[in-house]
Scaffold this motif. Sequence first.
Motif, PDB file in Angstrom:
ATOM      1  N   UNK A  44       1.229  -1.790   0.033  1.00 19.80           N
ATOM      2  CA  UNK A  44       0.675   0.079  -0.312  1.00 19.80           C
ATOM      3  C   UNK A  44       0.936   1.112   0.424  1.00 19.80           C
ATOM      4  N   UNK A  45       2.041   1.306   0.718  1.00 18.67           N
ATOM      5  CA  UNK A  45       3.206   1.999   1.065  1.00 18.67           C
ATOM      6  C   UNK A  45       4.323   2.600  -0.316  1.00 18.67           C
ATOM      7  N   UNK A  46       4.002   1.187  -0.647  1.00 18.26           N
ATOM      8  CA  UNK A  46       5.182   1.069  -2.265  1.00 18.26           C
ATOM      9  C   UNK A  46       6.431   1.337  -1.606  1.00 18.26           C
ATOM     10  N   UNK A  47       6.639   0.929   0.038  1.00 21.21           N
ATOM     11  CA  UNK A  47       8.505   0.925   0.742  1.00 21.21           C
ATOM     12  C   UNK A  47       8.078   0.087   1.664  1.00 21.21           C
ATOM     13  N   UNK A  48       9.603  -0.621   2.425  1.00 25.11           N
ATOM     14  CA  UNK A  48       9.567  -1.559   3.027  1.00 25.11           C
ATOM     15  C   UNK A  48       9.907  -0.147   4.044  1.00 25.11           C
ATOM     16  N   UNK A  49       8.591  -0.477   5.252  1.00 28.96           N
ATOM     17  CA  UNK A  49       8.504   0.218   6.684  1.00 28.96           C
ATOM     18  C   UNK A  49       8.937  -1.057   7.595  1.00 28.96           C
ATOM     19  N   UNK A  50       9.064  -0.596   8.648  1.00 29.16           N
ATOM     20  CA  UNK A  50       9.831  -1.765   9.772  1.00 29.16           C
ATOM     21  C   UNK A  50       7.895  -2.938   9.871  1.00 29.16           C
ATOM     22  N   UNK A  51       7.592  -2.590   9.864  1.00 27.82           N
ATOM     23  CA  UNK A  51       6.113  -4.002  10.424  1.00 27.82           C
ATOM     24  C   UNK A  51       6.185  -4.431   8.442  1.00 27.82           C
ATOM     25  N   UNK A  52       6.241  -4.456   7.488  1.00 26.00           N
ATOM     26  CA  UNK A  52       6.775  -5.170   6.629  1.00 26.00           C
ATOM     27  C   UNK A  52       7.998  -5.844   6.847  1.00 26.00           C
ATOM     28  N   UNK A  53       8.665  -5.552   6.973  1.00 34.08           N
ATOM     29  CA  UNK A  53      10.206  -5.757   6.719  1.00 34.08           C
ATOM     30  C   UNK A  53       9.785  -7.082   8.196  1.00 34.08           C
ATOM     31  N   UNK A  54       8.890  -6.596   9.332  1.00 26.54           N
ATOM     32  CA  UNK A  54       9.245  -7.583   9.817  1.00 26.54           C
ATOM     33  C   UNK A  54       8.048  -8.814   9.660  1.00 26.54           C
ATOM     34  N   UNK A  55       7.085  -8.984   9.319  1.00 33.08           N
ATOM     35  CA  UNK A  55       6.019  -9.765   8.501  1.00 33.08           C
ATOM     36  C   UNK A  55       6.728 -10.152   7.005  1.00 33.08           C
ATOM     37  N   UNK A  56       7.771  -9.892   6.494  1.00 33.02           N
ATOM     38  CA  UNK A  56       7.662 -10.529   4.852  1.00 33.02           C
ATOM     39  C   UNK A  56       9.612 -11.183   5.214  1.00 33.02           C
ATOM     40  N   UNK A  57      10.628 -10.708   6.200  1.00 35.72           N
ATOM     41  CA  UNK A  57      11.275 -11.079   6.603  1.00 35.72           C
ATOM     42  C   UNK A  57      11.385 -13.053   6.371  1.00 35.72           C
ATOM     43  N   UNK A  58      10.572 -13.564   6.696  1.00 37.95           N
ATOM     44  CA  UNK A  58      10.930 -14.941   7.225  1.00 37.95           C
ATOM     45  C   UNK A  58      11.046 -15.402   5.722  1.00 37.95           C
ATOM     46  N   UNK A  59      10.959 -14.438   4.118  1.00 34.56           N
ATOM     47  CA  UNK A  59      10.567 -15.198   3.117  1.00 34.56           C
ATOM     48  C   UNK A  59      12.103 -15.389   2.336  1.00 34.56           C
ATOM     49  N   UNK A  60      13.134 -14.154   2.746  1.00 36.35           N
ATOM     50  CA  UNK A  60      14.430 -14.192   2.928  1.00 36.35           C
ATOM     51  C   UNK A  60      14.786 -14.406   3.542  1.00 36.35           C
ATOM     52  N   UNK A  61      14.908 -16.089   4.973  1.00 33.91           N
ATOM     53  CA  UNK A  61      15.491 -16.279   5.530  1.00 33.91           C
ATOM     54  C   UNK A  61      15.630 -15.439   6.960  1.00 33.91           C
ATOM     55  N   UNK A  62      15.711 -14.567   7.390  1.00 34.45           N
ATOM     56  CA  UNK A  62      15.541 -13.336   8.246  1.00 34.45           C
ATOM     57  C   UNK A  62      15.023 -13.283   8.888  1.00 34.45           C
ATOM     58  N   UNK A  63      14.125 -14.429   9.393  1.00 38.47           N
ATOM     59  CA  UNK A  63      12.682 -14.497  10.357  1.00 38.47           C
ATOM     60  C   UNK A  63      14.051 -14.759  11.931  1.00 38.47           C
ATOM     61  N   UNK A  64      15.255 -14.998  12.462  1.00 36.40           N
ATOM     62  CA  UNK A  64      15.780 -15.239  13.142  1.00 36.40           C
ATOM     63  C   UNK A  64      15.865 -13.162  14.183  1.00 36.40           C
ATOM     64  N   UNK A  65      16.251 -12.617  13.238  1.00 36.85           N
ATOM     65  CA  UNK A  65      16.434 -11.679  13.273  1.00 36.85           C
ATOM     66  C   UNK A  65      15.699 -10.527  14.352  1.00 36.85           C
ATOM     67  N   UNK A  66      16.145 -10.130  15.499  1.00 41.26           N
ATOM     68  CA  UNK A  66      15.364  -8.965  17.019  1.00 41.26           C
ATOM     69  C   UNK A  66      14.595  -7.987  15.916  1.00 41.26           C
ATOM     70  N   UNK A  67      13.858  -7.546  16.148  1.00 42.66           N
ATOM     71  CA  UNK A  67      13.284  -6.048  16.277  1.00 42.66           C
ATOM     72  C   UNK A  67      13.906  -5.251  16.378  1.00 42.66           C
ATOM     73  N   UNK A  68      15.545  -5.131  17.334  1.00 42.15           N
ATOM     74  CA  UNK A  68      16.386  -4.013  17.200  1.00 42.15           C
ATOM     75  C   UNK A  68      16.750  -4.263  15.837  1.00 42.15           C
ATOM     76  N   UNK A  69      17.350  -5.481  15.657  1.00 45.10           N
ATOM     77  CA  UNK A  69      18.213  -5.834  14.141  1.00 45.10           C
ATOM     78  C   UNK A  69      17.118  -5.772  13.082  1.00 45.10           C
ATOM     79  N   UNK A  70      15.830  -5.515  13.069  1.00 45.53           N
ATOM     80  CA  UNK A  70      15.475  -4.900  12.003  1.00 45.53           C
ATOM     81  C   UNK A  70      15.145  -3.281  11.415  1.00 45.53           C
ATOM     82  N   UNK A  71      15.182  -3.183  13.289  1.00 45.62           N
ATOM     83  CA  UNK A  71      15.445  -0.983  12.903  1.00 45.62           C
ATOM     84  C   UNK A  71      16.828  -1.005  12.478  1.00 45.62           C
TER      85      UNK A  71
END
Length: 122
Positions: A44-71
């Motif tokens: 909807x926004x056309x950018x990577x947000x914290x929420x979209x990165x957190x939601x979709x990171x498992x697709x790229x094998x990044x599910x183990x990253x903490x919220x701090x890492x994502x931020x």
Amino acid sequence: MSSSQKQNPSPNFHDYLPVMADKLGGDGLIGELCNGFNLLMDSEKGVITFESLKRNSAILGLQDLSDDDLRCMLKEGDFDGDGALNQMEFCVLMFRLSPELMEESRFLVEEALLQELNDFSY
């Protein structure tokens, strides 16, 4: 423990960007980076947000990253300070996070500059 010690900046990270660049060439690599951006962005926004990165990171094998890492990832690439990554910021960040590709790029730029100087001298 400090916040920087709590964060794991490169958990089991293997840099595949140089291999992709060799196999796909420049245009193919940029196309794949754009595909990665599209997977991670908020549609909807056309950018990577914290929420979209957190939601979709498992697709790229990044599910183990903490919220701090994502931020931290978002902050590292957010050049315009809007709290999100646009496509250009994402692509630049991916290149910056690939030391081997950065070194190869630096070598190619130096080589091209030397060739230009040699051509100009004659």
